[in-house]
Design a protein around this motif. Structure first.
Motif, PDB file in Angstrom:
ATOM      1  N   LEU A  36      -0.753   3.092 -15.646  1.00  0.00           N
ATOM      2  CA  LEU A  36       0.664   2.797 -15.436  1.00  0.00           C
ATOM      3  C   LEU A  36       0.968   1.309 -15.542  1.00  0.00           C
ATOM      4  O   LEU A  36       2.036   0.921 -15.998  1.00  0.00           O
ATOM      5  CB  LEU A  36       1.112   3.266 -14.051  1.00  0.00           C
ATOM      6  N   GLY A  37       0.061   0.490 -15.078  1.00  0.00           N
ATOM      7  CA  GLY A  37       0.353  -0.938 -14.947  1.00  0.00           C
ATOM      8  C   GLY A  37       0.974  -1.195 -13.586  1.00  0.00           C
ATOM      9  O   GLY A  37       0.863  -0.381 -12.674  1.00  0.00           O
ATOM     10  N   ASP A  38       1.640  -2.317 -13.449  1.00  0.00           N
ATOM     11  CA  ASP A  38       2.194  -2.712 -12.149  1.00  0.00           C
ATOM     12  C   ASP A  38       3.322  -1.781 -11.727  1.00  0.00           C
ATOM     13  O   ASP A  38       4.386  -1.760 -12.345  1.00  0.00           O
ATOM     14  CB  ASP A  38       2.706  -4.151 -12.204  1.00  0.00           C
ATOM     15  N   VAL A  39       3.092  -1.006 -10.659  1.00  0.00           N
ATOM     16  CA  VAL A  39       4.103  -0.083 -10.152  1.00  0.00           C
ATOM     17  C   VAL A  39       5.148  -0.890  -9.385  1.00  0.00           C
ATOM     18  O   VAL A  39       4.820  -1.685  -8.507  1.00  0.00           O
ATOM     19  CB  VAL A  39       3.473   1.008  -9.258  1.00  0.00           C
ATOM     20  N   VAL A  40       6.424  -0.691  -9.751  1.00  0.00           N
ATOM     21  CA  VAL A  40       7.516  -1.458  -9.144  1.00  0.00           C
ATOM     22  C   VAL A  40       8.495  -0.589  -8.355  1.00  0.00           C
ATOM     23  O   VAL A  40       9.331  -1.109  -7.620  1.00  0.00           O
ATOM     24  CB  VAL A  40       8.291  -2.274 -10.219  1.00  0.00           C
ATOM     25  N   PHE A  41       8.397   0.741  -8.501  1.00  0.00           N
ATOM     26  CA  PHE A  41       9.317   1.642  -7.790  1.00  0.00           C
ATOM     27  C   PHE A  41       8.661   3.005  -7.666  1.00  0.00           C
ATOM     28  O   PHE A  41       8.023   3.479  -8.612  1.00  0.00           O
ATOM     29  CB  PHE A  41      10.635   1.769  -8.564  1.00  0.00           C
ATOM     30  N   VAL A  42       8.804   3.626  -6.499  1.00  0.00           N
ATOM     31  CA  VAL A  42       8.340   5.000  -6.319  1.00  0.00           C
ATOM     32  C   VAL A  42       9.472   5.846  -5.761  1.00  0.00           C
ATOM     33  O   VAL A  42      10.238   5.392  -4.910  1.00  0.00           O
ATOM     34  CB  VAL A  42       7.101   5.111  -5.397  1.00  0.00           C
ATOM     35  N   THR A  78       5.225  16.786   4.919  1.00  0.00           N
ATOM     36  CA  THR A  78       5.300  16.480   6.347  1.00  0.00           C
ATOM     37  C   THR A  78       5.470  14.989   6.621  1.00  0.00           C
ATOM     38  O   THR A  78       5.883  14.606   7.717  1.00  0.00           O
ATOM     39  CB  THR A  78       4.034  16.960   7.086  1.00  0.00           C
ATOM     40  N   GLU A  79       5.135  14.149   5.628  1.00  0.00           N
ATOM     41  CA  GLU A  79       5.242  12.701   5.816  1.00  0.00           C
ATOM     42  C   GLU A  79       5.237  12.032   4.447  1.00  0.00           C
ATOM     43  O   GLU A  79       4.592  12.522   3.514  1.00  0.00           O
ATOM     44  CB  GLU A  79       4.033  12.208   6.630  1.00  0.00           C
ATOM     45  N   VAL A  80       5.980  10.937   4.327  1.00  0.00           N
ATOM     46  CA  VAL A  80       5.905  10.098   3.128  1.00  0.00           C
ATOM     47  C   VAL A  80       5.453   8.706   3.564  1.00  0.00           C
ATOM     48  O   VAL A  80       5.695   8.291   4.691  1.00  0.00           O
ATOM     49  CB  VAL A  80       7.240  10.018   2.350  1.00  0.00           C
ATOM     50  N   ASN A  81       4.793   8.009   2.659  1.00  0.00           N
ATOM     51  CA  ASN A  81       4.277   6.688   2.958  1.00  0.00           C
ATOM     52  C   ASN A  81       5.373   5.649   2.725  1.00  0.00           C
ATOM     53  O   ASN A  81       5.590   5.209   1.598  1.00  0.00           O
ATOM     54  CB  ASN A  81       3.043   6.397   2.102  1.00  0.00           C
ATOM     55  N   GLU A  82       6.058   5.274   3.792  1.00  0.00           N
ATOM     56  CA  GLU A  82       7.145   4.297   3.692  1.00  0.00           C
ATOM     57  C   GLU A  82       6.633   2.930   3.250  1.00  0.00           C
ATOM     58  O   GLU A  82       7.371   2.150   2.647  1.00  0.00           O
ATOM     59  CB  GLU A  82       7.897   4.189   5.023  1.00  0.00           C
ATOM     60  N   ASP A  83       5.359   2.629   3.551  1.00  0.00           N
ATOM     61  CA  ASP A  83       4.788   1.354   3.107  1.00  0.00           C
ATOM     62  C   ASP A  83       4.808   1.259   1.584  1.00  0.00           C
ATOM     63  O   ASP A  83       5.089   0.196   1.025  1.00  0.00           O
ATOM     64  CB  ASP A  83       3.356   1.191   3.617  1.00  0.00           C
ATOM     65  N   VAL A  84       4.529   2.365   0.906  1.00  0.00           N
ATOM     66  CA  VAL A  84       4.538   2.381  -0.564  1.00  0.00           C
ATOM     67  C   VAL A  84       5.968   2.294  -1.096  1.00  0.00           C
ATOM     68  O   VAL A  84       6.215   1.652  -2.113  1.00  0.00           O
ATOM     69  CB  VAL A  84       3.816   3.639  -1.103  1.00  0.00           C
ATOM     70  N   VAL A  85       6.903   2.924  -0.406  1.00  0.00           N
ATOM     71  CA  VAL A  85       8.309   2.836  -0.810  1.00  0.00           C
ATOM     72  C   VAL A  85       8.760   1.373  -0.751  1.00  0.00           C
ATOM     73  O   VAL A  85       9.430   0.883  -1.661  1.00  0.00           O
ATOM     74  CB  VAL A  85       9.201   3.729   0.083  1.00  0.00           C
ATOM     75  N   ASN A  86       8.358   0.678   0.321  1.00  0.00           N
ATOM     76  CA  ASN A  86       8.749  -0.718   0.508  1.00  0.00           C
ATOM     77  C   ASN A  86       7.922  -1.693  -0.326  1.00  0.00           C
ATOM     78  O   ASN A  86       8.399  -2.777  -0.657  1.00  0.00           O
ATOM     79  CB  ASN A  86       8.645  -1.101   1.991  1.00  0.00           C
ATOM     80  N   ASP A  87       6.694  -1.319  -0.669  1.00  0.00           N
ATOM     81  CA  ASP A  87       5.796  -2.176  -1.452  1.00  0.00           C
ATOM     82  C   ASP A  87       5.023  -1.318  -2.450  1.00  0.00           C
ATOM     83  O   ASP A  87       3.856  -0.978  -2.216  1.00  0.00           O
ATOM     84  CB  ASP A  87       4.836  -2.932  -0.528  1.00  0.00           C
TER      85      ASP A  87
END
Length: 125
Positions: A36-42, A78-87
């Motif tokens: 993918l390269g540098d992920v900038v949005f999920v 049951t859960e999403v990783n908010e850390d990944v959403v923010n970074d």
């Protein structure tokens, strides 16, 4: 980095942890993150969403492209990783640790998930 032996892998390049109390963790592999390269949005599914094995449930956007995220199993998020959403860069820097994407209460697991060795051979091919 090699693919952790304790995980299972999909041919869409997602990994799945063993179920802990019926809940498994999902992420994308280092191979996918590098491609993918540098992920900038999920865009991840929301808590309470139903996901189906092999179906899209989100997107990963990089500086190179947008890629669909597939669920390797069926179940309820049951859960999403908010850390990944923010970074989103965590997907690249720590795909098997802090870069996990979501947790799912598994209701159906397909029989075509790969072992680490099988995935390594598949992704090299």
């Amino acid at each position: 980095m090699s693919n952790p032996q304790e995980l299972r892998y999909s041919k869409e390049h997602e990994w799945l942890s063993a179920a802990d109390d019926g809940v498994s963790t999902v992420g994308i592999t280092e191979h996918a993150a590098n491609a993918l390269g540098d992920v900038v949005f999920v865009q991840l599914p929301e808590v309470g969403d139903s996901v189906s094995a092999g179906e899209t449930c989100g997107e990963l956007e990089s500086t190179k492209s947008v890629s669909d995220l597939y669920s390797p199993v069926s179940g309820e998020v049951t859960e999403v990783n908010e850390d990944v959403v923010n970074d989103p860069s965590l997907v690249n820097s720590a795909p098997f640790e802090g870069g996990w994407l979501f947790k799912v209460r598994v209701t159906d697991e397909p029989g075509d998930l790969l072992s680490a060795d099988e995935y390594t051979a598949f992704s090299a091919g």
